[in-house]
Design a protein around this motif. Structure first.
Motif, PDB file in Angstrom:
ATOM      1  N   LYS A  84     -13.919  -7.591 -37.299  1.00  0.00           N
ATOM      2  CA  LYS A  84     -13.646  -6.363 -36.558  1.00  0.00           C
ATOM      3  C   LYS A  84     -12.270  -6.372 -35.903  1.00  0.00           C
ATOM      4  CE  LYS A  84     -18.489  -5.442 -35.708  1.00  0.00           C
ATOM      5  NZ  LYS A  84     -19.545  -5.297 -34.737  1.00  0.00           N
ATOM      6  N   ASN A  85     -11.541  -5.313 -36.157  1.00  0.00           N
ATOM      7  CA  ASN A  85     -10.215  -5.057 -35.579  1.00  0.00           C
ATOM      8  C   ASN A  85      -9.144  -6.078 -35.970  1.00  0.00           C
ATOM      9  OD1 ASN A  85     -11.345  -2.830 -34.267  1.00  0.00           O
ATOM     10  ND2 ASN A  85     -11.892  -4.069 -32.500  1.00  0.00           N
ATOM     11  N   ALA A  86      -9.502  -7.093 -36.746  1.00  0.00           N
ATOM     12  CA  ALA A  86      -8.522  -8.104 -37.147  1.00  0.00           C
ATOM     13  C   ALA A  86      -7.970  -7.848 -38.544  1.00  0.00           C
ATOM     14  CB  ALA A  86      -9.151  -9.499 -37.089  1.00  0.00           C
ATOM     15  N   GLU A  87      -8.833  -7.324 -39.422  1.00  0.00           N
ATOM     16  CA  GLU A  87      -8.393  -7.004 -40.781  1.00  0.00           C
ATOM     17  C   GLU A  87      -9.270  -5.907 -41.337  1.00  0.00           C
ATOM     18  OE1 GLU A  87     -10.631 -10.006 -43.827  1.00  0.00           O
ATOM     19  OE2 GLU A  87      -8.944 -10.845 -42.730  1.00  0.00           O
ATOM     20  N   LEU A  88      -8.748  -5.200 -42.325  1.00  0.00           N
ATOM     21  CA  LEU A  88      -9.517  -4.167 -43.006  1.00  0.00           C
ATOM     22  C   LEU A  88     -10.384  -4.871 -44.049  1.00  0.00           C
ATOM     23  CD1 LEU A  88     -10.160  -1.203 -43.479  1.00  0.00           C
ATOM     24  CD2 LEU A  88      -8.202  -1.117 -45.047  1.00  0.00           C
ATOM     25  N   THR A  89     -11.669  -4.925 -43.789  1.00  0.00           N
ATOM     26  CA  THR A  89     -12.583  -5.614 -44.694  1.00  0.00           C
ATOM     27  C   THR A  89     -12.859  -4.717 -45.897  1.00  0.00           C
ATOM     28  OG1 THR A  89     -13.589  -6.691 -42.776  1.00  0.00           O
ATOM     29  CG2 THR A  89     -14.812  -6.785 -44.860  1.00  0.00           C
ATOM     30  N   MET A  90     -12.537  -5.237 -47.091  1.00  0.00           N
ATOM     31  CA  MET A  90     -12.694  -4.457 -48.323  1.00  0.00           C
ATOM     32  C   MET A  90     -13.476  -5.231 -49.377  1.00  0.00           C
ATOM     33  SD  MET A  90      -8.918  -2.694 -48.610  1.00  0.00           S
ATOM     34  CE  MET A  90      -7.913  -4.153 -48.315  1.00  0.00           C
ATOM     35  N   THR A  91     -14.072  -6.349 -49.000  1.00  0.00           N
ATOM     36  CA  THR A  91     -14.795  -7.180 -49.957  1.00  0.00           C
ATOM     37  C   THR A  91     -16.286  -7.177 -49.618  1.00  0.00           C
ATOM     38  OG1 THR A  91     -14.390  -9.143 -48.614  1.00  0.00           O
ATOM     39  CG2 THR A  91     -12.802  -8.672 -50.362  1.00  0.00           C
ATOM     40  N   GLY A  92     -17.058  -7.834 -50.464  1.00  0.00           N
ATOM     41  CA  GLY A  92     -18.504  -7.882 -50.241  1.00  0.00           C
ATOM     42  C   GLY A  92     -19.075  -6.481 -50.225  1.00  0.00           C
ATOM     43  N   PRO A  93     -19.966  -6.188 -49.295  1.00  0.00           N
ATOM     44  CA  PRO A  93     -20.571  -4.858 -49.268  1.00  0.00           C
ATOM     45  C   PRO A  93     -19.557  -3.761 -48.955  1.00  0.00           C
ATOM     46  CG  PRO A  93     -21.160  -6.090 -47.302  1.00  0.00           C
ATOM     47  CD  PRO A  93     -20.465  -7.051 -48.226  1.00  0.00           C
ATOM     48  N   LYS A 111      -4.470   1.772 -37.737  1.00  0.00           N
ATOM     49  CA  LYS A 111      -4.219   0.326 -37.601  1.00  0.00           C
ATOM     50  C   LYS A 111      -3.876  -0.357 -38.930  1.00  0.00           C
ATOM     51  CE  LYS A 111      -6.183  -3.812 -35.560  1.00  0.00           C
ATOM     52  NZ  LYS A 111      -5.453  -4.281 -34.426  1.00  0.00           N
ATOM     53  N   PHE A 112      -4.425   0.139 -40.039  1.00  0.00           N
ATOM     54  CA  PHE A 112      -4.265  -0.532 -41.327  1.00  0.00           C
ATOM     55  C   PHE A 112      -3.632   0.403 -42.350  1.00  0.00           C
ATOM     56  CE2 PHE A 112      -7.984  -2.534 -39.272  1.00  0.00           C
ATOM     57  CZ  PHE A 112      -7.495  -3.823 -39.153  1.00  0.00           C
ATOM     58  N   ALA A 113      -2.489   0.011 -42.871  1.00  0.00           N
ATOM     59  CA  ALA A 113      -1.737   0.844 -43.816  1.00  0.00           C
ATOM     60  C   ALA A 113      -2.519   1.120 -45.101  1.00  0.00           C
ATOM     61  CB  ALA A 113      -0.398   0.175 -44.145  1.00  0.00           C
ATOM     62  N   ASP A 114      -3.367   0.195 -45.516  1.00  0.00           N
ATOM     63  CA  ASP A 114      -4.110   0.339 -46.769  1.00  0.00           C
ATOM     64  C   ASP A 114      -5.375   1.197 -46.641  1.00  0.00           C
ATOM     65  OD1 ASP A 114      -2.287  -1.201 -48.097  1.00  0.00           O
ATOM     66  OD2 ASP A 114      -3.490  -3.035 -48.074  1.00  0.00           O
ATOM     67  N   GLU A 121     -14.074   6.043 -35.848  1.00  0.00           N
ATOM     68  CA  GLU A 121     -13.722   4.700 -36.300  1.00  0.00           C
ATOM     69  C   GLU A 121     -12.741   4.752 -37.466  1.00  0.00           C
ATOM     70  OE1 GLU A 121     -17.373   2.585 -37.038  1.00  0.00           O
ATOM     71  OE2 GLU A 121     -17.830   2.447 -34.904  1.00  0.00           O
ATOM     72  N   GLU A 122     -12.925   5.717 -38.357  1.00  0.00           N
ATOM     73  CA  GLU A 122     -12.001   5.850 -39.483  1.00  0.00           C
ATOM     74  C   GLU A 122     -10.603   6.252 -39.010  1.00  0.00           C
ATOM     75  OE1 GLU A 122     -13.696   8.256 -42.579  1.00  0.00           O
ATOM     76  OE2 GLU A 122     -14.953   6.593 -43.252  1.00  0.00           O
ATOM     77  N   GLU A 123     -10.506   7.092 -38.005  1.00  0.00           N
ATOM     78  CA  GLU A 123      -9.195   7.447 -37.445  1.00  0.00           C
ATOM     79  C   GLU A 123      -8.505   6.198 -36.897  1.00  0.00           C
ATOM     80  OE1 GLU A 123      -9.462  10.649 -34.597  1.00  0.00           O
ATOM     81  OE2 GLU A 123     -10.648  11.844 -36.002  1.00  0.00           O
ATOM     82  N   PHE A 124      -9.276   5.359 -36.200  1.00  0.00           N
ATOM     83  CA  PHE A 124      -8.725   4.118 -35.668  1.00  0.00           C
ATOM     84  C   PHE A 124      -8.248   3.210 -36.800  1.00  0.00           C
ATOM     85  CE2 PHE A 124      -9.547  -0.393 -34.884  1.00  0.00           C
ATOM     86  CZ  PHE A 124      -8.605  -0.640 -33.898  1.00  0.00           C
TER      87      PHE A 124
END
Length: 189
Positions: A58-67, A121-124, A114-117
């Motif tokens: 949470k808030n450290a990286e955009l999680t895009m793996t696993g579920p 925060k994350f360019a990707d 949350e999506e706006e945040f």
């Protein structure tokens, strides 16, 4: 809905859950059969929440793996499966309708906020959001991870992350609700 309501929704979602639990216990008319059928939603919901908690930083990286390569909100999807599973166990259409209203009023604005945040925060995030649906999962995992377009970062489940997010509380809560429902079944008049 306004940004103000999103802030209110974020703050009241947990307390409203406890209020709803009280209403649920009062209105529920479970049977052993309805409780057994409810496991078809509750068990996968618990699994999905636990699985997702072992990936998200949470808030450290955009999680895009696993579920998170199937749906952007596996934790909320898991919560919905659990909630509607318990609604099925209750055998009350009032509970189903109240639950649907509660999710619409509370969780839609929370997810958007949350999506706006995440977008800020994350360019990707926009590329990720274009490939991975908000709630209803894809059939196959999206090919995202690391920098978009680079070699795919696989990610893996982390039991320490699962513990850090205290996702075992969902299992304990579900067990407690089933215990109360069982008491209602065995001691109804």
């Amino acid at each position: 809905m306004s940004a103000d309501w999103s802030m209110v929704a974020r703050r009241i979602r947990v307390p409203m859950g406890f209020v709803f639990a009280g209403v649920y216990i009062w209105l529920a008319r479970p049977t052993l059969l309805s409780m057994a059928w409810s496991l078809l939603l509750v068990a996968p919901g618990l699994w999905l929440r636990g699985y997702a908690a072992g990936y998200v930083k949470k808030n450290a990286e955009l999680t895009m793996t696993g579920p998170y390569s199937y749906t952007r909100n596996p934790l909320y999807l898991g919560s919905m499966l659990i909630a509607f599973g318990f609604a099925a166990a209750s055998k009350s259409i009032v509970i189903v309708l109240l639950l649907a209203a509660l999710f619409a009023i509370i969780y839609i604005p929370v997810i958007r906020s949350e999506e706006e945040f995440l977008r800020s925060k994350f360019a990707d995030f926009d590329t990720y959001a274009a490939r991975v649906p908000r709630l209803i999962p894809r059939v196959t995992p999206a090919r995202v991870g690391g920098s978009i377009g680079s070699e795919i970062e696989r990610g893996s489940f982390s039991f320490p992350l699962y513990r850090k997010h205290r996702e075992y509380n969902a299992l304990m809560g579900a067990t407690a609700i089933y215990a109360v429902l069982a008491l209602r079944v065995f001691f109804k008049h």
